[in-house]
Design an enzyme around this catalytic site. Structure first.
Site, PDB file in Angstrom:
ATOM      1  N   THR A 131       0.819  -1.219   0.000  1.00  0.00           N
ATOM      2  CA  THR A 131       0.000   0.000   0.000  1.00  0.00           C
ATOM      3  C   THR A 131       0.852   1.268   0.000  1.00  0.00           C
ATOM      4  OG1 THR A 131      -1.663  -1.235   1.214  1.00  0.00           O
ATOM      5  CG2 THR A 131      -1.855   1.159   1.293  1.00  0.00           C
TER       6      THR A 131
ATOM      7  N   PRO B 174       0.605   5.900  -0.080  1.00  0.00           N
ATOM      8  CA  PRO B 174      -0.308   6.976   0.345  1.00  0.00           C
ATOM      9  C   PRO B 174      -1.429   7.198  -0.679  1.00  0.00           C
ATOM     10  CG  PRO B 174       1.981   7.633   0.659  1.00  0.00           C
ATOM     11  CD  PRO B 174       2.016   6.314  -0.047  1.00  0.00           C
ATOM     12  N   GLY B 175      -1.123   7.067  -1.968  1.00  0.00           N
ATOM     13  CA  GLY B 175      -2.136   7.335  -2.999  1.00  0.00           C
ATOM     14  C   GLY B 175      -2.778   6.084  -3.566  1.00  0.00           C
TER      15      GLY B 175
ATOM     16  N   ILE C  32       1.964   0.443   6.805  1.00  0.00           N
ATOM     17  CA  ILE C  32       2.762  -0.777   6.789  1.00  0.00           C
ATOM     18  C   ILE C  32       2.840  -1.376   8.196  1.00  0.00           C
ATOM     19  CG2 ILE C  32       4.984  -1.819   6.190  1.00  0.00           C
ATOM     20  CD1 ILE C  32       3.250  -0.727   3.785  1.00  0.00           C
TER      21      ILE C  32
ATOM     22  N   ARG D 165      -6.068 -14.073   2.816  1.00  0.00           N
ATOM     23  CA  ARG D 165      -7.435 -13.630   3.137  1.00  0.00           C
ATOM     24  C   ARG D 165      -8.194 -14.639   4.011  1.00  0.00           C
ATOM     25  NH1 ARG D 165      -8.202 -10.280  -2.543  1.00  0.00           N
ATOM     26  NH2 ARG D 165      -7.250  -8.378  -1.708  1.00  0.00           N
TER      27      ARG D 165
ATOM     28  N   ARG E 235     -26.594 -10.899  33.926  1.00  0.00           N
ATOM     29  CA  ARG E 235     -27.195  -9.569  34.116  1.00  0.00           C
ATOM     30  C   ARG E 235     -28.725  -9.684  34.297  1.00  0.00           C
ATOM     31  NH1 ARG E 235     -26.620  -4.186  35.399  1.00  0.00           N
ATOM     32  NH2 ARG E 235     -27.795  -2.824  34.007  1.00  0.00           N
TER      33      ARG E 235
ATOM     34  N   GLU F 150      -6.187  -5.695   3.988  1.00  0.00           N
ATOM     35  CA  GLU F 150      -6.083  -6.826   3.038  1.00  0.00           C
ATOM     36  C   GLU F 150      -7.272  -6.914   2.076  1.00  0.00           C
ATOM     37  OE1 GLU F 150      -4.072 -10.438   3.979  1.00  0.00           O
ATOM     38  OE2 GLU F 150      -3.161  -9.495   5.714  1.00  0.00           O
TER      39      GLU F 150
ATOM     40  N   GLN G  37     -15.656  -4.075   0.358  1.00  0.00           N
ATOM     41  CA  GLN G  37     -16.144  -3.723  -0.979  1.00  0.00           C
ATOM     42  C   GLN G  37     -15.240  -4.325  -2.058  1.00  0.00           C
ATOM     43  OE1 GLN G  37     -15.901  -1.580   1.696  1.00  0.00           O
ATOM     44  NE2 GLN G  37     -18.101  -1.670   2.004  1.00  0.00           N
TER      45      GLN G  37
HETATM   46  N1  CAA Z   1      -4.457 -14.836  -8.886  1.00  0.00           N
HETATM   47  C1  CAA Z   1      -3.801 -14.730 -10.058  1.00  0.00           C
HETATM   48  N2  CAA Z   1      -4.029 -13.709 -10.916  1.00  0.00           N
HETATM   49  C2  CAA Z   1      -4.930 -12.779 -10.595  1.00  0.00           C
HETATM   50  C3  CAA Z   1      -5.646 -12.826  -9.375  1.00  0.00           C
HETATM   51  C4  CAA Z   1      -5.393 -13.918  -8.513  1.00  0.00           C
HETATM   52  N3  CAA Z   1      -6.045 -14.039  -7.348  1.00  0.00           N
HETATM   53  N4  CAA Z   1      -6.473 -11.772  -9.302  1.00  0.00           N
HETATM   54  C5  CAA Z   1      -6.303 -11.067 -10.426  1.00  0.00           C
HETATM   55  N5  CAA Z   1      -5.373 -11.684 -11.214  1.00  0.00           N
HETATM   56  C6  CAA Z   1      -4.906 -11.271 -12.531  1.00  0.00           C
HETATM   57  C7  CAA Z   1      -6.079 -11.113 -13.504  1.00  0.00           C
HETATM   58  O1  CAA Z   1      -6.406 -12.359 -14.072  1.00  0.00           O
HETATM   59  C8  CAA Z   1      -5.499 -10.161 -14.513  1.00  0.00           C
HETATM   60  O2  CAA Z   1      -4.626 -10.907 -15.353  1.00  0.00           O
HETATM   61  P1  CAA Z   1      -4.317 -10.550 -16.893  1.00  0.00           P
HETATM   62  O3  CAA Z   1      -3.340  -9.463 -16.896  1.00  0.00           O
HETATM   63  O4  CAA Z   1      -3.768 -11.807 -17.448  1.00  0.00           O
HETATM   64  O5  CAA Z   1      -5.632 -10.125 -17.488  1.00  0.00           O
HETATM   65  C9  CAA Z   1      -4.639  -9.255 -13.658  1.00  0.00           C
HETATM   66  O6  CAA Z   1      -4.355  -9.985 -12.460  1.00  0.00           O
HETATM   67  C10 CAA Z   1      -5.290  -7.941 -13.309  1.00  0.00           C
HETATM   68  O7  CAA Z   1      -6.457  -8.231 -12.567  1.00  0.00           O
HETATM   69  P2  CAA Z   1      -7.654  -7.216 -12.430  1.00  0.00           P
HETATM   70  O8  CAA Z   1      -8.021  -6.712 -13.791  1.00  0.00           O
HETATM   71  O9  CAA Z   1      -8.707  -7.863 -11.609  1.00  0.00           O
HETATM   72  O10 CAA Z   1      -6.941  -6.024 -11.625  1.00  0.00           O
HETATM   73  P3  CAA Z   1      -7.548  -4.683 -11.023  1.00  0.00           P
HETATM   74  O11 CAA Z   1      -6.484  -3.689 -11.041  1.00  0.00           O
HETATM   75  O12 CAA Z   1      -8.849  -4.350 -11.667  1.00  0.00           O
HETATM   76  O13 CAA Z   1      -7.947  -5.003  -9.489  1.00  0.00           O
HETATM   77  C11 CAA Z   1      -7.957  -5.930  -7.296  1.00  0.00           C
HETATM   78  C12 CAA Z   1      -7.560  -6.029  -8.766  1.00  0.00           C
HETATM   79  C13 CAA Z   1      -8.481  -7.302  -6.963  1.00  0.00           C
HETATM   80  C14 CAA Z   1      -9.021  -4.907  -6.959  1.00  0.00           C
HETATM   81  C15 CAA Z   1      -6.638  -5.625  -6.557  1.00  0.00           C
HETATM   82  O14 CAA Z   1      -6.169  -4.328  -6.872  1.00  0.00           O
HETATM   83  C16 CAA Z   1      -6.757  -5.769  -5.064  1.00  0.00           C
HETATM   84  O15 CAA Z   1      -6.767  -6.894  -4.531  1.00  0.00           O
HETATM   85  N6  CAA Z   1      -6.834  -4.621  -4.345  1.00  0.00           N
HETATM   86  C17 CAA Z   1      -6.807  -4.624  -2.907  1.00  0.00           C
HETATM   87  C18 CAA Z   1      -5.406  -4.495  -2.437  1.00  0.00           C
HETATM   88  C19 CAA Z   1      -5.201  -5.124  -1.115  1.00  0.00           C
HETATM   89  O16 CAA Z   1      -5.789  -6.125  -0.740  1.00  0.00           O
HETATM   90  N7  CAA Z   1      -4.272  -4.566  -0.379  1.00  0.00           N
HETATM   91  C20 CAA Z   1      -3.914  -5.116   0.879  1.00  0.00           C
HETATM   92  C21 CAA Z   1      -2.630  -4.561   1.348  1.00  0.00           C
HETATM   93  S1  CAA Z   1      -1.881  -5.574   2.547  1.00  0.00           S
HETATM   94  C22 CAA Z   1      -2.572  -5.214   4.000  1.00  0.00           C
HETATM   95  O17 CAA Z   1      -3.545  -4.549   4.131  1.00  0.00           O
HETATM   96  C23 CAA Z   1      -1.942  -5.967   5.119  1.00  0.00           C
HETATM   97  C24 CAA Z   1      -1.774  -5.386   6.412  1.00  0.00           C
HETATM   98  O18 CAA Z   1      -1.763  -4.223   6.665  1.00  0.00           O
HETATM   99  C25 CAA Z   1      -1.545  -6.303   7.509  1.00  0.00           C
END
Ligand code: CAA
Length: 380
Positions: free
Chosen positions: A125, A127-128, A156, A242, A267, A362, A366
């Site tokens: 992740t 900032p933007g 992070i 997840r 209670r 994660e 939505q």
């Molecule tokens: N496995 C393999 N490939 C995958 C996949 C998966 N699960 N999901 C998508 N892909 C592939 C697609 O098939 C596509 O492949 P091609 O290039 O061959 O077409 C490619 O990836 C692009 O996929 P999308 O078109 O679906 O991509 P997108 O940009 O529209 O969006 C998204 C994808 C699912 C929304 C993704 O951006 C996402 O998961 N966003 C959320 C981010 C997130 O979870 N961040 C968490 C940060 S970590 C955290 O929070 C931890 C902490 O603090 C403890």
């Protein structure tokens, strides 16, 4: 189809819950209020083998399955969702190495985590860019035998304590997700600037910070996969993590449920226990249903991983359903406790604050629905 835990799974579960009840729960409120990382407790969890469950046996790991992992996570989160976040973030950071690393990378970077309690951070992740992960801007530039990293990261987990960072960046942002690459970065590398600890609504004992990479040089052999492989590695990592995050929601929900059942029985109002009123019974019944349904989804998502069956959609079902259920269950727990529920002297307001983050990190609830919808419509 088998719905019972094996004897071994049952034992792992019991051990984890015992640790959570004895070593985590009694201190959860204290660390929530101080905002300090409970390093002694975390190290004890590591000593018992509850941390870094993704590390394969060949590299010193215990050899837990994904189903074991979600059972352990449920137990640890029962003890404290915040402490569990610190522990779980290690797996999130190490999973890309397990999924896409070479034998040499696994030997070099995973094994030390089995020899001593070390902390790792997953740096995706920015900032933007949170939900739109493909748009990250952190730049990886080739220079001789190194990659040079420049850019900012945000939210992070573990950043202030990490021995190792797994960092995502782009070799060319015009390539969108096809430019995303992944580097393993030693925590002591020059040029890493760690920001201030964020003050948060919940998960207060977990360390969360922004970071800056200023011309951070990393040897080329630290790239996981080839340039451009980072995106698929990140998505596969999230497929694994997840169900774990969902299990942490389940652990928190179960804790709120146990408190609610006990309180409702003890209670008295209008001359009888509040558990005799249908308004309370319905809240408790809803909690029980959501807990059971979450557990079934989580176990299915983990079972699919253990059997090499693509689980993207079910992992998102589990994450969204368990996180949303945890929010509802902890909110109702506060309602059942009434005025006492709103007081920090009682345990349920912390659970409600902690639950909120699970709907956000994660992949928000939505984003999970976006993933589910994509999986549905891509087949039509
Ligand atoms: N496995 C393999 N490939 C995958 C996949 C998966 N699960 N999901 C998508 N892909 C592939 C697609 O098939 C596509 O492949 P091609 O290039 O061959 O077409 C490619 O990836 C692009 O996929 P999308 O078109 O679906 O991509 P997108 O940009 O529209 O969006 C998204 C994808 C699912 C929304 C993704 O951006 C996402 O998961 N966003 C959320 C981010 C997130 O979870 N961040 C968490 C940060 S970590 C955290 O929070 C931890 C902490 O603090 C403890």
């Amino acid at each position: 189809m088998e719905f019972n835990y094996t004897t071994e799974q049952q034992e792992i579960k019991e051990q984890t819950f015992k640790f959570a009840r004895n070593e985590m729960l009694p201190f959860a409120s204290e660390f929530d209020q101080s905002g300090e990382m409970p390093l002694t407790i975390l190290k004890k969890a590591w000593e018992l083998g509850f941390v870094n469950t993704c590390i394969p046996v060949e590299y010193g790991g215990v050899g837990f399955t994904s189903q074991d992992t979600v059972n352990i996570t449920e137990g640890l989160a029962y003890g404290c969702m915040g402490m569990n976040t610190v522990l779980m973030a290690n797996d999130l950071a190490l999973l890309p190495i397990v999924i896409g690393g070479t034998h040499e990378q696994k030997e070099k970077f995973l094994r030390p985590f089995t020899e001593d309690y070390k902390i790792a951070s997953f740096c995706l992740t920015e900032p933007g860019n949170g939900s739109d992960a493909a748009g990250i801007k952190t730049n990886f530039k080739e220079d001789g035998d190194d990659w040079v990293i420049n850019g900012d990261k945000m939210w992070i987990t573990n950043a202030g304590f990490a021995d190792l960072f797994v960092v995502y960046g782009t070799i060319d942002s015009s390539l969108k997700h096809k430019g995303i690459s992944c580097l393993i970065v030693d925590g002591k590398t020059a040029g890493i600037e760690i920001g201030k600890a964020e003050k948060k609504m919940g998960h207060r004992c977990s360390d969360t910070r922004g970071m800056r990479f200023n011309n951070v040089r990393v040897p080329k052999e630290n790239m996981i996969g080839a340039p451009g492989d980072g995106w698929k590695i990140a998505m596969k990592t999230l497929d694994h993590s997840r169900p774990m995050v969902a299990a942490s929601a389940l652990g928190g929900a179960l804790c709120a449920y146990d408190h609610s059942v006990k309180y409702a029985t003890e209670r008295n109002q209008f001359g009888k226990p509040i558990s005799s009123f249908q308004a309370i019974q319905f809240m408790i019944a809803n909690m029980a249903m959501k807990i059971e349904a979450s557990r079934l989804l989580i176990n299915k998502a983990a079972w699919m991983l253990d059997n090499d069956i693509p689980n993207t959609k079910i992992a998102s079902y589990a994450k969204a359903f368990a996180a949303d259920s945890c929010m509802e269950i902890t909110t109702d727990a506060v309602q059942i406790f009434g005025g006492y529920g709103y007081s920090i002297e009682y345990p349920v307001e912390k659970l409600m604050r902690d639950a909120k983050l699970i709907q956000i990190y994660e992949g928000t609830s939505q984003i999970q629905r976006m993933v589910i919808a994509k999986e549905i419509f891509s087949r039509h």
